[in-house]
Structures are given as C-alpha cells and as structure tokens.
Design a protein around this motif. Structure first.
Motif, PDB file in Angstrom:
ATOM      1  N   SER A   1      12.171  26.593  26.524  1.00 52.36           N
ATOM      2  CA  SER A   1      11.273  25.697  25.805  1.00 52.36           C
ATOM      3  C   SER A   1      10.598  26.449  24.657  1.00 52.36           C
ATOM      4  O   SER A   1      10.060  27.543  24.853  1.00 52.36           O
ATOM      5  CB  SER A   1      10.217  25.153  26.774  1.00 52.36           C
ATOM      6  N   ILE A   2      10.659  25.848  23.469  1.00 47.89           N
ATOM      7  CA  ILE A   2       9.992  26.437  22.304  1.00 47.89           C
ATOM      8  C   ILE A   2       9.157  25.367  21.610  1.00 47.89           C
ATOM      9  O   ILE A   2       9.354  24.164  21.808  1.00 47.89           O
ATOM     10  CB  ILE A   2      10.985  27.046  21.292  1.00 47.89           C
ATOM     11  N   GLU A   3       8.216  25.830  20.819  1.00 50.89           N
ATOM     12  CA  GLU A   3       7.503  24.945  19.906  1.00 50.89           C
ATOM     13  C   GLU A   3       7.287  25.707  18.607  1.00 50.89           C
ATOM     14  O   GLU A   3       7.236  26.939  18.604  1.00 50.89           O
ATOM     15  CB  GLU A   3       6.201  24.425  20.491  1.00 50.89           C
ATOM     16  N   ILE A   4       7.208  24.968  17.539  1.00 51.29           N
ATOM     17  CA  ILE A   4       6.989  25.571  16.226  1.00 51.29           C
ATOM     18  C   ILE A   4       5.635  25.092  15.721  1.00 51.29           C
ATOM     19  O   ILE A   4       5.404  23.891  15.592  1.00 51.29           O
ATOM     20  CB  ILE A   4       8.113  25.198  15.247  1.00 51.29           C
ATOM     21  N   THR A   5       4.752  26.050  15.499  1.00 51.15           N
ATOM     22  CA  THR A   5       3.401  25.757  15.021  1.00 51.15           C
ATOM     23  C   THR A   5       3.067  26.733  13.905  1.00 51.15           C
ATOM     24  O   THR A   5       3.233  27.948  14.073  1.00 51.15           O
ATOM     25  CB  THR A   5       2.368  25.916  16.160  1.00 51.15           C
ATOM     26  N   ASP A   6       2.597  26.206  12.786  1.00 57.06           N
ATOM     27  CA  ASP A   6       2.209  27.045  11.644  1.00 57.06           C
ATOM     28  C   ASP A   6       3.323  28.016  11.249  1.00 57.06           C
ATOM     29  O   ASP A   6       3.072  29.196  11.004  1.00 57.06           O
ATOM     30  CB  ASP A   6       0.913  27.807  11.937  1.00 57.06           C
ATOM     31  N   ARG A   7       4.577  27.523  11.260  1.00 55.46           N
ATOM     32  CA  ARG A   7       5.761  28.277  10.841  1.00 55.46           C
ATOM     33  C   ARG A   7       6.093  29.460  11.759  1.00 55.46           C
ATOM     34  O   ARG A   7       6.799  30.377  11.375  1.00 55.46           O
ATOM     35  CB  ARG A   7       5.648  28.719   9.382  1.00 55.46           C
ATOM     36  N   VAL A   8       5.569  29.423  12.989  1.00 56.66           N
ATOM     37  CA  VAL A   8       5.890  30.433  13.999  1.00 56.66           C
ATOM     38  C   VAL A   8       6.609  29.733  15.151  1.00 56.66           C
ATOM     39  O   VAL A   8       6.186  28.663  15.599  1.00 56.66           O
ATOM     40  CB  VAL A   8       4.618  31.134  14.522  1.00 56.66           C
ATOM     41  N   VAL A   9       7.712  30.343  15.604  1.00 53.51           N
ATOM     42  CA  VAL A   9       8.424  29.839  16.779  1.00 53.51           C
ATOM     43  C   VAL A   9       7.835  30.521  18.002  1.00 53.51           C
ATOM     44  O   VAL A   9       7.784  31.752  18.070  1.00 53.51           O
ATOM     45  CB  VAL A   9       9.940  30.116  16.682  1.00 53.51           C
ATOM     46  N   TRP A  10       7.396  29.705  18.961  1.00 57.33           N
ATOM     47  CA  TRP A  10       6.772  30.193  20.188  1.00 57.33           C
ATOM     48  C   TRP A  10       7.636  29.833  21.379  1.00 57.33           C
ATOM     49  O   TRP A  10       8.131  28.718  21.479  1.00 57.33           O
ATOM     50  CB  TRP A  10       5.401  29.550  20.375  1.00 57.33           C
ATOM     51  N   LEU A  11       7.807  30.795  22.300  1.00 60.24           N
ATOM     52  CA  LEU A  11       8.456  30.534  23.569  1.00 60.24           C
ATOM     53  C   LEU A  11       7.393  30.048  24.544  1.00 60.24           C
ATOM     54  O   LEU A  11       6.345  30.691  24.701  1.00 60.24           O
ATOM     55  CB  LEU A  11       9.112  31.810  24.086  1.00 60.24           C
TER      56      LEU A  11
END
Length: 113
Positions: A99-109
């Motif tokens: 699962s990932i999300e993209i917030t403020d141009r950062v990809v987060w696991l």
C-alpha cells in the motif's frame, strides 16, 4: 505508519524503482511500477515461484518492451496493474501488493500496525 520511499521528482526517469524500507519489525524489499495509466503501484520484491527477488539490476523490473513486470530468474510475466502472473512457472499466482500513498509529491509506504 508511513515510510518515505522516494519523491516523484526522483522517480521521473524510471518506469520501475526498487526500494528497501526498514521498519521496527521488518525489512521490506519492494518496488514501484507505473501502470498503463502512468499511476504508481507497489509490490513486494519476491517472485511467487521461489520467493526470490524479481530483478537482477537495480530498478529494472520490466520486460524489454516495458509492458510487463518480469522475473529475471524464471522470465515469469506479471500484469503491472494487478501483479497477476500471466506466463511462466507461477502462472495464476500474484505478486504481493504494498500500500502506498502520494502526498506533496512524496511516495509513502503504508504499513498497518
């Protein structure tokens, strides 16, 4: 819990991108891949055939035509959108999605605790 993987700017030249994230409980070896709609997906870097890493070279998880995720060891082919194996010794099995999300141009696991 969210762990930073990369920024979209760092990912710009890649169609796939390998990463390792150390959490308090485990080391997660994964990779990002763009689907046909140019959206990022994430999978665990482990072929369901023998549970070996898919890539031989850093950040290279796609076949020569950039159509499918490929296991460098057994040449199994996986759909970029679903991780489902469409050809090779693990046909019918799937990669493990992350699962990932993209917030403020950062990809987060995203890791559920």
């Amino acid at each position: 819990m969210l762990y930073p993987v990369s920024t979209l700017d760092e990912l710009a030249p890649y169609s796939s991108f390998g990463f390792e994230i150390q959490t308090p409980d485990q080391l997660i070896e994964g990779f990002l891949v763009k689907n046909p709609q140019q959206e990022w997906r994430a999978y665990k870097n482990s072929c369901p055939h023998h549970y070996l890493p898919l890539n031989w070279n850093p950040h290279q998880f796609l076949d020569q035509n950039q159509q499918f995720i490929v296991c460098a060891m057994h040449l199994a082919l996986f759909d970029r959108e679903t991780g489902y194996c469409i050809a090779g010794p693990c046909a019918g099995k799937s990669l493990i999605p992350l699962s990932i999300e993209i917030t403020d141009r950062v990809v987060w696991l995203k890791i559920e605790s």
